[in-house]
Design an enzyme around this catalytic site. Structure first.
Site, PDB file in Angstrom:
ATOM      1  N   ASP A  79       0.608  -0.793   0.217  1.00 13.49           N
ATOM      2  CA  ASP A  79       0.006  -0.111  -0.028  1.00 13.49           C
ATOM      3  C   ASP A  79       1.245   1.421   0.300  1.00 13.49           C
ATOM      4  O   ASP A  79       1.888   1.160   0.302  1.00 13.49           O
ATOM      5  CB  ASP A  79      -0.809   0.308   1.221  1.00 13.49           C
ATOM      6  CG  ASP A  79      -2.177  -0.632   0.528  1.00 13.49           C
ATOM      7  OD1 ASP A  79      -2.397  -1.639   0.085  1.00 13.49           O
ATOM      8  OD2 ASP A  79      -3.051  -0.720   1.565  1.00 13.49           O
ATOM      9  N   ASP A  80       0.345   2.592  -0.622  1.00  8.22           N
ATOM     10  CA  ASP A  80       0.281   3.549  -0.716  1.00  8.22           C
ATOM     11  C   ASP A  80       1.993   3.703  -1.339  1.00  8.22           C
ATOM     12  O   ASP A  80       1.841   5.359  -1.591  1.00  8.22           O
ATOM     13  CB  ASP A  80       1.260   3.798   0.885  1.00  8.22           C
ATOM     14  CG  ASP A  80      -0.183   4.275   1.862  1.00  8.22           C
ATOM     15  OD1 ASP A  80      -1.343   3.638   1.927  1.00  8.22           O
ATOM     16  OD2 ASP A  80       0.112   3.938   3.262  1.00  8.22           O
ATOM     17  N   HIS A 130      -6.252   3.540  -4.178  1.00 10.48           N
ATOM     18  CA  HIS A 130      -6.240   3.908  -3.216  1.00 10.48           C
ATOM     19  C   HIS A 130      -6.746   5.045  -3.434  1.00 10.48           C
ATOM     20  O   HIS A 130      -5.830   5.449  -1.857  1.00 10.48           O
ATOM     21  CB  HIS A 130      -5.024   3.387  -2.499  1.00 10.48           C
ATOM     22  CG  HIS A 130      -4.182   3.053  -1.096  1.00 10.48           C
ATOM     23  ND1 HIS A 130      -5.814   2.352  -0.291  1.00 10.48           N
ATOM     24  CD2 HIS A 130      -3.470   3.583  -0.135  1.00 10.48           C
ATOM     25  CE1 HIS A 130      -5.436   2.210   1.109  1.00 10.48           C
ATOM     26  NE2 HIS A 130      -4.246   3.096   1.398  1.00 10.48           N
ATOM     27  N   HIS A 134      -5.550   9.716   0.339  1.00 11.88           N
ATOM     28  CA  HIS A 134      -5.102   8.045   1.371  1.00 11.88           C
ATOM     29  C   HIS A 134      -5.667   8.432   2.740  1.00 11.88           C
ATOM     30  O   HIS A 134      -5.416   9.007   3.637  1.00 11.88           O
ATOM     31  CB  HIS A 134      -3.652   8.649   1.025  1.00 11.88           C
ATOM     32  CG  HIS A 134      -3.678   6.754   2.618  1.00 11.88           C
ATOM     33  ND1 HIS A 134      -3.645   7.284   3.881  1.00 11.88           N
ATOM     34  CD2 HIS A 134      -3.805   4.946   2.129  1.00 11.88           C
ATOM     35  CE1 HIS A 134      -3.908   5.533   4.319  1.00 11.88           C
ATOM     36  NE2 HIS A 134      -3.426   5.153   3.912  1.00 11.88           N
ATOM     37  N   HIS A 226       3.146  -1.854   3.289  1.00  6.40           N
ATOM     38  CA  HIS A 226       3.309  -0.758   2.777  1.00  6.40           C
ATOM     39  C   HIS A 226       5.006  -0.686   2.236  1.00  6.40           C
ATOM     40  O   HIS A 226       5.887  -1.169   2.986  1.00  6.40           O
ATOM     41  CB  HIS A 226       3.001   0.521   4.071  1.00  6.40           C
ATOM     42  CG  HIS A 226       2.173   0.120   4.563  1.00  6.40           C
ATOM     43  ND1 HIS A 226       1.500  -0.849   5.537  1.00  6.40           N
ATOM     44  CD2 HIS A 226       1.252   0.945   4.140  1.00  6.40           C
ATOM     45  CE1 HIS A 226       0.434  -0.631   5.601  1.00  6.40           C
ATOM     46  NE2 HIS A 226      -0.337   0.590   5.109  1.00  6.40           N
TER      47      HIS A 226
END
Length: 258
Positions: A79-80, A130, A134, A226
């Protein structure tokens, strides 16, 4: 599936009734059947007119929690990102161990580092929307706001990737709403949760990250890591141990499905 709170590393529980779907893997039947938040704005993003709830087509909005690799399959999700320091290191590890993963990228990061998005796609990994910024509190925001975050990110990811569409949508911190799940699914993006939260964003040490995977793998196949939102050397070190360990235990790597 526990929920990320305001993007600073604390967790709260997802209220299942609010989502209208069970987000925790429930026992072996599901398993066998089965951030620091990234901030940033969205320069150049085009505002979108949100479809009304009534306009969204009926679609399957259940959150993906199984693996297409079967009962002994696991799904690695990252993620991210992308991030110019950590994403290349993660990609190198995945290549070394012949593992495909799902990268949940933000629109802001995709726009900033399109070449990395293209590298992710070229390596055979899948993309996940995503959102643009965020925002882990977006479930408390209007449908217009949710729509802009999701659909602008979708466009930014498609542009950055050279035309490849994200296959999944993961709400920041698990902040799904019935509306956001329907909207994403109507655009062909399967809502994507997780079963094992490594809490790597808290930087507890590589040993603790590995121990979490070993302890919680029975919860289900989808593992959350992440590659951005902070210093991720511990994640890289943990993945270097987790990936071969999973193979030694007889697990295969796949992608999330219902």
């Amino acid at each position: 599936m526990a929920r990320h709170s305001g993007g600073r590393g604390w967790y709260g529980k997802v209220v299942g009734a609010a989502l209208g779907v069970t987000m925790l893997a429930v026992g072996a039947s599901v398993w066998t059947a089965q951030a620091d938040g990234v901030g940033g704005s969205s320069p150049g993003a085009t505002a979108s007119a949100p479809p009304s709830s009534a306009a969204v087509k009926p679609v399957d909005v259940t959150i993906a929690h199984a693996s297409d690799a079967g009962a002994r399959g696991v799904n690695i999700t990252i993620d991210d990102g992308p991030d110019p320091v950590w994403t290349p290191q993660v990609l190198d590890l995945l290549r070394e161990y012949d593992v495909k993963a799902t990268f949940c990228v933000t629109g802001a990061q995709a726009q900033a580092y399109p070449d990395l998005v293209k590298e992710v796609v070229a390596a055979g990994h899948r993309l996940c929307d995503h959102t643009v910024s965020h925002d882990t509190a977006m479930d408390k925001k209007s449908e217009a706001y949710q729509s802009k975050e999701i659909l602008d990110a979708e466009r930014m990811i498609i542009k950055a990737s050279g035309g490849v569409r994200p296959m999944y949508y993961r709400a920041p911190g698990g902040a799904f709403t019935p509306y956001s799940r329907k909207l994403a699914a109507s655009h062909g993006m399967r809502p994507l949760g997780w079963n094992v939260d490594t809490k790597d964003f808290e930087r507890p040490g590589a040993d603790a990250i590995v121990a979490t995977v070993e302890r919680e793998l029975s919860n289900g196949p989808t593992l959350l890591f992440h590659d951005a939102g902070g210093e991720r050397s511990q994640t890289v070190k943990a993945l270097r141990r987790v990936l071969p360990w999973l193979k030694e235990k007889g697990y295969s790597f796949g992608f999330p499905v219902r």
